[in-house]
Design a protein around this motif. Sequence first.
Motif, mmCIF file in Angstrom:
data_model
loop_
_atom_site.group_PDB
_atom_site.id
_atom_site.type_symbol
_atom_site.label_atom_id
_atom_site.label_comp_id
_atom_site.label_asym_id
_atom_site.label_seq_id
_atom_site.Cartn_x
_atom_site.Cartn_y
_atom_site.Cartn_z
ATOM 1 N N GLY A 144 -12.309 -4.160 -4.495
ATOM 2 C CA GLY A 144 -12.536 -2.680 -5.088
ATOM 3 C C GLY A 144 -11.661 -1.570 -4.037
ATOM 4 N N ARG A 145 -11.545 -1.912 -2.844
ATOM 5 C CA ARG A 145 -11.015 -1.208 -1.881
ATOM 6 C C ARG A 145 -9.380 -1.382 -1.561
ATOM 7 N NH1 ARG A 145 -12.885 -0.601 3.201
ATOM 8 N NH2 ARG A 145 -13.571 -2.648 3.371
ATOM 9 N N PHE A 146 -9.188 -2.793 -1.366
ATOM 10 C CA PHE A 146 -7.730 -3.099 -0.988
ATOM 11 C C PHE A 146 -7.179 -3.675 -2.288
ATOM 12 C CE2 PHE A 146 -8.626 -4.374 3.644
ATOM 13 C CZ PHE A 146 -9.280 -2.850 3.875
ATOM 14 N N THR A 147 -5.605 -3.713 -2.229
ATOM 15 C CA THR A 147 -5.132 -4.162 -3.398
ATOM 16 C C THR A 147 -3.914 -5.027 -2.662
ATOM 17 O OG1 THR A 147 -5.541 -2.591 -4.953
ATOM 18 C CG2 THR A 147 -3.907 -3.709 -5.541
ATOM 19 N N ILE A 148 -3.625 -6.037 -3.018
ATOM 20 C CA ILE A 148 -2.268 -6.899 -2.570
ATOM 21 C C ILE A 148 -1.381 -6.869 -3.756
ATOM 22 C CG2 ILE A 148 -3.291 -9.063 -3.229
ATOM 23 C CD1 ILE A 148 -1.715 -10.321 -0.756
ATOM 24 N N ALA A 149 -0.145 -6.736 -3.472
ATOM 25 C CA ALA A 149 0.866 -6.616 -4.541
ATOM 26 C C ALA A 149 2.213 -7.167 -3.952
ATOM 27 C CB ALA A 149 0.989 -5.105 -5.066
ATOM 28 N N SER A 150 2.992 -7.697 -4.502
ATOM 29 C CA SER A 150 4.213 -8.532 -4.343
ATOM 30 C C SER A 150 5.686 -7.889 -4.902
ATOM 31 C CB SER A 150 4.189 -9.829 -4.659
ATOM 32 O OG SER A 150 5.465 -10.431 -4.381
ATOM 33 N N ASP A 151 6.581 -7.319 -4.352
ATOM 34 C CA ASP A 151 8.031 -7.037 -4.840
ATOM 35 C C ASP A 151 8.866 -8.330 -4.831
ATOM 36 O OD1 ASP A 151 10.369 -6.128 -5.589
ATOM 37 O OD2 ASP A 151 9.815 -3.938 -4.966
ATOM 38 N N ASN A 152 9.090 -8.917 -5.509
ATOM 39 C CA ASN A 152 9.749 -9.989 -5.112
ATOM 40 C C ASN A 152 11.266 -9.743 -5.235
ATOM 41 O OD1 ASN A 152 7.350 -11.850 -5.654
ATOM 42 N ND2 ASN A 152 7.700 -12.554 -7.718
ATOM 43 N N ALA A 153 11.789 -8.988 -5.918
ATOM 44 C CA ALA A 153 13.166 -8.438 -5.658
ATOM 45 C C ALA A 153 13.417 -8.162 -4.388
ATOM 46 C CB ALA A 153 13.396 -7.298 -6.625
ATOM 47 N N GLU A 154 12.429 -7.516 -3.630
ATOM 48 C CA GLU A 154 12.464 -6.845 -2.305
ATOM 49 C C GLU A 154 11.905 -7.962 -1.334
ATOM 50 O OE1 GLU A 154 14.422 -4.344 -1.322
ATOM 51 O OE2 GLU A 154 14.741 -3.862 -3.477
ATOM 52 N N ASN A 155 11.522 -8.980 -1.706
ATOM 53 C CA ASN A 155 10.764 -10.105 -0.883
ATOM 54 C C ASN A 155 9.766 -9.199 0.095
ATOM 55 O OD1 ASN A 155 12.156 -12.406 -1.414
ATOM 56 N ND2 ASN A 155 14.139 -11.686 -0.718
ATOM 57 N N THR A 156 8.977 -8.417 -0.456
ATOM 58 C CA THR A 156 8.163 -7.767 0.359
ATOM 59 C C THR A 156 6.551 -7.754 -0.430
ATOM 60 O OG1 THR A 156 9.717 -6.140 1.102
ATOM 61 C CG2 THR A 156 7.411 -5.437 1.148
ATOM 62 N N VAL A 157 5.545 -8.037 0.478
ATOM 63 C CA VAL A 157 4.553 -7.961 -0.067
ATOM 64 C C VAL A 157 3.368 -6.593 0.555
ATOM 65 C CG1 VAL A 157 2.216 -9.068 -0.023
ATOM 66 C CG2 VAL A 157 4.295 -10.474 -0.290
ATOM 67 N N TYR A 158 2.912 -6.085 -0.264
ATOM 68 C CA TYR A 158 2.038 -4.741 0.297
ATOM 69 C C TYR A 158 0.520 -4.979 0.316
ATOM 70 C CZ TYR A 158 6.549 -2.759 -1.072
ATOM 71 O OH TYR A 158 7.925 -2.612 -0.875
ATOM 72 N N LEU A 159 -0.066 -4.328 1.189
ATOM 73 C CA LEU A 159 -1.522 -4.248 1.394
ATOM 74 C C LEU A 159 -2.096 -2.825 1.147
ATOM 75 C CD1 LEU A 159 -4.258 -5.997 1.347
ATOM 76 C CD2 LEU A 159 -4.313 -5.665 3.720
ATOM 77 N N GLN A 160 -2.388 -2.379 0.029
ATOM 78 C CA GLN A 160 -2.824 -0.860 -0.110
ATOM 79 C C GLN A 160 -4.399 -1.013 0.370
ATOM 80 O OE1 GLN A 160 -1.241 2.095 -0.932
ATOM 81 N NE2 GLN A 160 -3.109 2.980 -0.530
ATOM 82 N N MET A 161 -4.816 -0.128 1.354
ATOM 83 C CA MET A 161 -6.001 -0.267 1.823
ATOM 84 C C MET A 161 -6.611 1.362 1.594
ATOM 85 S SD MET A 161 -5.504 -2.480 5.297
ATOM 86 C CE MET A 161 -4.697 -1.238 6.076
ATOM 87 N N ASN A 162 -7.695 1.326 0.833
ATOM 88 C CA ASN A 162 -8.358 2.654 0.530
ATOM 89 C C ASN A 162 -9.799 2.545 0.875
ATOM 90 O OD1 ASN A 162 -5.883 3.468 -0.960
ATOM 91 N ND2 ASN A 162 -6.860 2.751 -2.984
ATOM 92 N N SER A 163 -10.359 3.908 1.125
ATOM 93 C CA SER A 163 -11.760 3.999 1.582
ATOM 94 C C SER A 163 -12.088 3.147 2.767
ATOM 95 C CB SER A 163 -12.801 3.333 0.381
ATOM 96 O OG SER A 163 -12.453 4.238 -0.771
#
Length: 124
Positions: free
Chosen positions: A66-85
């Motif tokens: 509910g606070r963090f979100t993991i996402a992948s941009d395969n075209a850019e070969n990059t993974v993100y971790l959005q961290m809120n609160s």
Amino acid sequence: QVQLVESGGGLVQAGGSLRLSCAASGRTFSYGAMGWFRQAPGKERDFVAAINRITGATEYTDSVKGRFTIASDNAENTVYLQMNSLRPEDTAVYFCAARRTWVMSYSQVNYDYWGQGTQVTVSS
């Protein structure tokens, strides 16, 4: 070989947000699931989140749901971790990791490639 480089860490106040990035290079076709782990001073490295880069399925440890979100941009070969609160207890060095398979895992021993880590500090 796959090389992983994290970025985006820093100092933030409690309640704030940060977005971590993990850029992969090298034999990028040879890895599948990606994960984020964190290690606080004097503690073991713990699982935070993982993603299957084909299906988009994700897993999170309970404390970040509910606070963090993991996402992948395969075209850019990059993974993100959005961290809120963010909370002071989120303070740690955050590592990204990659597996040769598409199956997600909570266990660090199942990951084949690791980044060098990025420091996240949350002040109260």
